[in-house]
Design an enzyme around this catalytic site. Sequence first.
Site, PDB file in Angstrom:
ATOM      1  N   CYS A 134       0.960  -1.202  -0.135  1.00  0.00           N
ATOM      2  CA  CYS A 134      -0.001   0.051  -0.048  1.00  0.00           C
ATOM      3  C   CYS A 134       1.092   1.094  -0.197  1.00  0.00           C
ATOM      4  CB  CYS A 134      -0.828   0.018   1.350  1.00  0.00           C
ATOM      5  SG  CYS A 134      -2.068   1.369   1.503  1.00  0.00           S
ATOM      6  N   CYS A 137      -0.542   3.879   2.114  1.00  0.00           N
ATOM      7  CA  CYS A 137      -0.074   3.736   3.621  1.00  0.00           C
ATOM      8  C   CYS A 137       1.329   4.328   4.013  1.00  0.00           C
ATOM      9  CB  CYS A 137      -0.493   2.511   4.003  1.00  0.00           C
ATOM     10  SG  CYS A 137      -2.035   1.836   3.235  1.00  0.00           S
ATOM     11  N   ASP A 138       2.258   3.685   2.994  1.00  0.00           N
ATOM     12  CA  ASP A 138       3.416   3.682   3.501  1.00  0.00           C
ATOM     13  C   ASP A 138       4.608   4.312   2.818  1.00  0.00           C
ATOM     14  OD1 ASP A 138       2.738   1.662   5.286  1.00  0.00           O
ATOM     15  OD2 ASP A 138       3.037   0.028   3.976  1.00  0.00           O
TER      16      ASP A 138
END
Length: 305
Positions: A134, A137-138
């Site tokens: 992701c 997200c990261d």
Amino acid sequence: MEKEYQLIILGGGPAGLAAGLYAARNKINTLLIEKGMMGGLAVYSEWIENYPGFPDGIDGMELGQLMLKQAEKFGLKTLYTEVTGLEIKGSPKIVKTVEGDFTAKGVIIALGSERIKLDVPGEKEYVGRGVSYCATCDAAFFRGKEVAIVGGGNSAISEAVHLAKFASKVTVIVRRDKWRATPVFVDKAKAEPKINFIMNTIVDAVEGEENVKQVKLTNAVSGEKSVLPVSGVFVAVGQKPNTELVKDVLKLDQVGYIITNEKMETGLPGVFAAGDIRSNSIRQTITAAGDGATAAIYADRFIGE
Ligand code: NAP
């Protein structure tokens, strides 16, 4: 918490949330169960430009939150927990979770799909230490670092554009010389100077020490081996349906997606499926939401019978 409902929706992606909106607005006592974050795979898209009503585009995570807010305004109830089993052949339907059992006359399965793994040595070992599924997200963990993203679909390309905002260099590794991504996405990535592309290339392994340090590659045409030094490897090589809980009770297609008719009926009375988990879904946020609305309308009719 109340245990009996008229309708239970499994999954809080665009399909589940649209179903929740329609059901709650029709005054059906509805519980939506989600184990993670509301918004489904749309939260992986930093910027969604093809969802009508947002001419400047919208952040996928924000779209999920807006959908939730709208459905809750009409009385949708939500529970964040994991579903552990389903007894959906008879009536009422029983949804087993780690928070106990819940029952309903109808069930909409909108559990979506999840990222396929690359399945190469080192991938599993380095999850959370350089390997990610992701980018939204990261990406911020890789500020000023060099990263690779594997895949040639819309996910890989849109995530490469997002990663380029943080990383110093993004290498997109594509296994063929053809894209699966929509040309407009590819053009956008090509215009970004931090993004470069390696075509016809297969990832053999992810390697490192404490954290990822490199990926080992093979050119699919020449067979030439090489090593690409990177701190992060993002995997975006497609999705598979979350049908584990229903694979023995519902009719699935050859690749494991739930077969429905145009009313989103699965063949089991009172059990509907919507969104990416459904066979022949186009797998877009807008089509998932459309499926959810259709499923809720026919679930409403079933519950009223
Ligand atoms: P996808 O369209 O199935 O593309 C998967 C890509 O990964 C392909 O390039 C495929 O190569 C490659 N691949 C598969 N297995 C591989 C492996 N083992 N090693 C290396 N490469 C591998 O998947 P996706 O990009 O996740 O998209 C899924 C769906 O979501 C699509 O319908 C897409 O349009 C949609 N989506 C839409 C948006 C948007 O509109 N904003 C954003 C993201 C996703 P081959 O071509 O050789 O098979």
